[in-house]
Design a protein around this motif. Sequence first.
Motif, PDB file in Angstrom:
ATOM      1  N   GLY A 358       0.712  -1.296  -0.022  1.00  0.00           N
ATOM      2  CA  GLY A 358      -0.057  -0.029  -0.095  1.00  0.00           C
ATOM      3  C   GLY A 358       0.656   1.318  -0.048  1.00  0.00           C
ATOM      4  N   HIS A 359       0.233   2.293   0.251  1.00  0.00           N
ATOM      5  CA  HIS A 359       1.027   3.722   0.297  1.00  0.00           C
ATOM      6  C   HIS A 359       0.398   4.440   1.523  1.00  0.00           C
ATOM      7  N   LEU A 360       1.240   5.267   2.066  1.00  0.00           N
ATOM      8  CA  LEU A 360       0.994   6.116   3.345  1.00  0.00           C
ATOM      9  C   LEU A 360       0.996   7.520   2.746  1.00  0.00           C
ATOM     10  N   THR A 361       0.014   8.357   3.004  1.00  0.00           N
ATOM     11  CA  THR A 361       0.027   9.823   2.550  1.00  0.00           C
ATOM     12  C   THR A 361      -0.132  10.628   3.947  1.00  0.00           C
ATOM     13  N   LEU A 362       0.969  11.524   4.284  1.00  0.00           N
ATOM     14  CA  LEU A 362       0.833  12.434   5.194  1.00  0.00           C
ATOM     15  C   LEU A 362       0.758  13.958   4.946  1.00  0.00           C
ATOM     16  N   ARG A 363      -0.238  14.612   5.432  1.00  0.00           N
ATOM     17  CA  ARG A 363      -0.513  15.924   4.740  1.00  0.00           C
ATOM     18  C   ARG A 363      -0.807  16.888   6.078  1.00  0.00           C
ATOM     19  N   ALA A 364      -0.168  17.996   6.080  1.00  0.00           N
ATOM     20  CA  ALA A 364      -0.485  18.971   6.847  1.00  0.00           C
ATOM     21  C   ALA A 364      -1.679  19.881   6.554  1.00  0.00           C
ATOM     22  N   ARG A 365      -2.639  19.715   7.335  1.00  0.00           N
ATOM     23  CA  ARG A 365      -3.993  20.243   6.972  1.00  0.00           C
ATOM     24  C   ARG A 365      -3.937  21.851   6.815  1.00  0.00           C
ATOM     25  N   PRO A 366      -4.536  22.368   5.884  1.00  0.00           N
ATOM     26  CA  PRO A 366      -4.216  24.056   5.817  1.00  0.00           C
ATOM     27  C   PRO A 366      -4.748  24.868   7.039  1.00  0.00           C
ATOM     28  N   GLU A 367      -5.879  24.335   7.618  1.00  0.00           N
ATOM     29  CA  GLU A 367      -6.484  24.791   8.980  1.00  0.00           C
ATOM     30  C   GLU A 367      -5.831  24.312   9.921  1.00  0.00           C
ATOM     31  N   GLY A 368      -4.644  23.577  10.030  1.00  0.00           N
ATOM     32  CA  GLY A 368      -3.991  23.149  11.125  1.00  0.00           C
ATOM     33  C   GLY A 368      -4.078  21.752  11.505  1.00  0.00           C
ATOM     34  N   GLY A 369      -3.237  21.107  12.002  1.00  0.00           N
ATOM     35  CA  GLY A 369      -3.331  19.665  12.455  1.00  0.00           C
ATOM     36  C   GLY A 369      -2.866  18.499  11.316  1.00  0.00           C
ATOM     37  N   LEU A 370      -3.040  17.513  11.245  1.00  0.00           N
ATOM     38  CA  LEU A 370      -2.379  16.574  10.584  1.00  0.00           C
ATOM     39  C   LEU A 370      -3.294  15.529   9.898  1.00  0.00           C
ATOM     40  N   ARG A 371      -3.215  15.224   8.625  1.00  0.00           N
ATOM     41  CA  ARG A 371      -4.299  13.936   8.145  1.00  0.00           C
ATOM     42  C   ARG A 371      -3.131  13.016   7.866  1.00  0.00           C
ATOM     43  N   VAL A 372      -3.313  11.913   8.170  1.00  0.00           N
ATOM     44  CA  VAL A 372      -2.806  10.535   8.053  1.00  0.00           C
ATOM     45  C   VAL A 372      -3.648   9.674   7.195  1.00  0.00           C
ATOM     46  N   ALA A 373      -3.409   9.148   5.882  1.00  0.00           N
ATOM     47  CA  ALA A 373      -4.064   8.479   5.080  1.00  0.00           C
ATOM     48  C   ALA A 373      -3.357   7.107   4.748  1.00  0.00           C
ATOM     49  N   ALA A 374      -3.902   5.890   4.978  1.00  0.00           N
ATOM     50  CA  ALA A 374      -3.073   4.574   4.463  1.00  0.00           C
ATOM     51  C   ALA A 374      -4.237   3.989   3.787  1.00  0.00           C
ATOM     52  N   ALA A 375      -3.662   3.524   2.371  1.00  0.00           N
ATOM     53  CA  ALA A 375      -4.434   3.069   1.459  1.00  0.00           C
ATOM     54  C   ALA A 375      -3.700   1.372   1.007  1.00  0.00           C
ATOM     55  N   LEU A 376      -4.504   0.561   1.329  1.00  0.00           N
ATOM     56  CA  LEU A 376      -3.828  -0.978   1.240  1.00  0.00           C
ATOM     57  C   LEU A 376      -4.949  -1.533  -0.056  1.00  0.00           C
ATOM     58  N   PRO A 377      -4.075  -2.550  -0.606  1.00  0.00           N
ATOM     59  CA  PRO A 377      -4.895  -3.561  -1.527  1.00  0.00           C
ATOM     60  C   PRO A 377      -6.173  -3.987  -1.022  1.00  0.00           C
ATOM     61  N   ALA A 378      -7.203  -3.810  -1.400  1.00  0.00           N
ATOM     62  CA  ALA A 378      -8.633  -4.466  -1.122  1.00  0.00           C
ATOM     63  C   ALA A 378      -8.593  -6.065  -0.984  1.00  0.00           C
ATOM     64  N   ALA A 379      -9.255  -6.607  -0.092  1.00  0.00           N
ATOM     65  CA  ALA A 379      -9.119  -7.911  -0.220  1.00  0.00           C
ATOM     66  C   ALA A 379     -10.423  -8.423  -1.146  1.00  0.00           C
ATOM     67  N   ALA A 380     -10.232  -9.754  -1.848  1.00  0.00           N
ATOM     68  CA  ALA A 380     -11.088 -10.116  -2.691  1.00  0.00           C
ATOM     69  C   ALA A 380     -12.674 -10.391  -1.849  1.00  0.00           C
ATOM     70  N   ALA A 381     -13.772 -10.548  -2.684  1.00  0.00           N
ATOM     71  CA  ALA A 381     -14.887 -10.655  -1.929  1.00  0.00           C
ATOM     72  C   ALA A 381     -14.812 -11.991  -1.090  1.00  0.00           C
ATOM     73  N   ALA A 382     -14.518 -13.219  -1.973  1.00  0.00           N
ATOM     74  CA  ALA A 382     -14.147 -14.294  -1.343  1.00  0.00           C
ATOM     75  C   ALA A 382     -13.516 -14.516   0.063  1.00  0.00           C
ATOM     76  N   GLU A 383     -12.621 -13.466   0.162  1.00  0.00           N
ATOM     77  CA  GLU A 383     -11.771 -13.408   1.563  1.00  0.00           C
ATOM     78  C   GLU A 383     -12.497 -12.712   2.756  1.00  0.00           C
ATOM     79  N   GLY A 384     -13.647 -12.502   2.380  1.00  0.00           N
ATOM     80  CA  GLY A 384     -14.505 -11.590   3.523  1.00  0.00           C
ATOM     81  C   GLY A 384     -15.170 -10.610   3.160  1.00  0.00           C
ATOM     82  N   GLY A 385     -15.182 -10.106   1.954  1.00  0.00           N
ATOM     83  CA  GLY A 385     -16.167  -9.359   1.188  1.00  0.00           C
ATOM     84  C   GLY A 385     -15.304  -7.922   1.657  1.00  0.00           C
TER      85      GLY A 385
END
Length: 387
Positions: A358-385
């Motif tokens: 996956g990939h991790l995105t760290l962004r400084a929010r313009p209004e202040g603070g931090l945004r942490v976003a993690a994106a991982l490959p989605a599991a197939a429907a057969a593995e749990g939906g």
Amino acid sequence: MGKMRSGTVGLRFTILYASVFLVSGIALLALTYLLSGNEATTVAPGQQPPGRTGLAAAEQHIRELERQLSTVHAQQSRQLLVGSLIALVVMAVVSLVLGRALAGRVLRPLRLITAATRRVSAANLHQRLALTGPVDEVKELADTIDGLLERLEASFVAQRRFVGNASHELRTPLATMRASLDVAVAKPEPSAQTVALADRLRTELDRVDHLLDGFLVLARAQHGALVDRAAVSLGELAGQAMTARAADVAAKTLTVDDEVRAKAWTRGSPALLSRMVENVVDNAIVHNQQGGWIRISTAHDRSEAHLVVETGGVILDQAQVDRLAQPFERIGPDRTGSEDHSGLGLSIVAAIVAAHGGHLTLRARPEGGLRVAAALPAAAAAEGGIG
């Protein structure tokens, strides 16, 4: 043969081959035209008619023949030039096709090497290119890459062995020191100084133990094979992490905006993914202001599962935020005042996300603070939906 992209070596080979052919064809055409223009046409002299009248008529007849021959010669030269140009254009097209085919054939071993090298990762360093064929420059390149992979595999094996040995060797003296402290405090009527010193040492031992645990998790995420893969819900992990830290949230009077609507299934190591979510939530709580807020959400699409955690606070510098995924990187005094944290939190998150593709995105929010976003490959429907 794969499709050539603009700017590739194959395209340059094709253009070079066609250019050399065109230059040679133009030079040959120019030489042919010059030689044909220098040809001299002579008229065999006929029998001289008697008298000046006959001589004048003969000269007139010769001039007429010369004019006709000149006209015929000019027509032939033009026809030769037009025919040669048409042949040159046809051969230019043919040269491009042949050049493309030849370049593809010559570069095919390099494409195989590139594709095989891209498939190599820390989990399959044992694989080799093992290119067959004559001993030439391409074969030497493949053998060199195989040698590099062999050295990398040996290095990774040594690192994993060191991590295992360090885990045992470092935890043993820590346990011994804890036992010694317990014995010292358990003596009848220990002095106040002894108790105070024992409490301080226990605190420092806890910090060392936490730091060691962080190093081991980071090493496993960066260099270990994920043998315990299973379907995991980021939404459920986020809920569990927030429940476990409810007391800390209440102590800071934080407002939690829980937008976990999707389970967001992915596939990976349950232990590592749980640690990833815990670290993200822990980072949002520890490095937050008193009376601040946290927004946590999960989402999914056909290809990725997403976890997003946002916090308020002061305005941060994006250049410094980009370095937070490195070990021991922190921002400002408000992010360095925590005595209970090792500074490995987000670096562990980044390593776990990368280990799962996956990939991790760290962004400084313009209004202040931090945004942490993690994106991982989605599991197939057969593995749990999904969802």
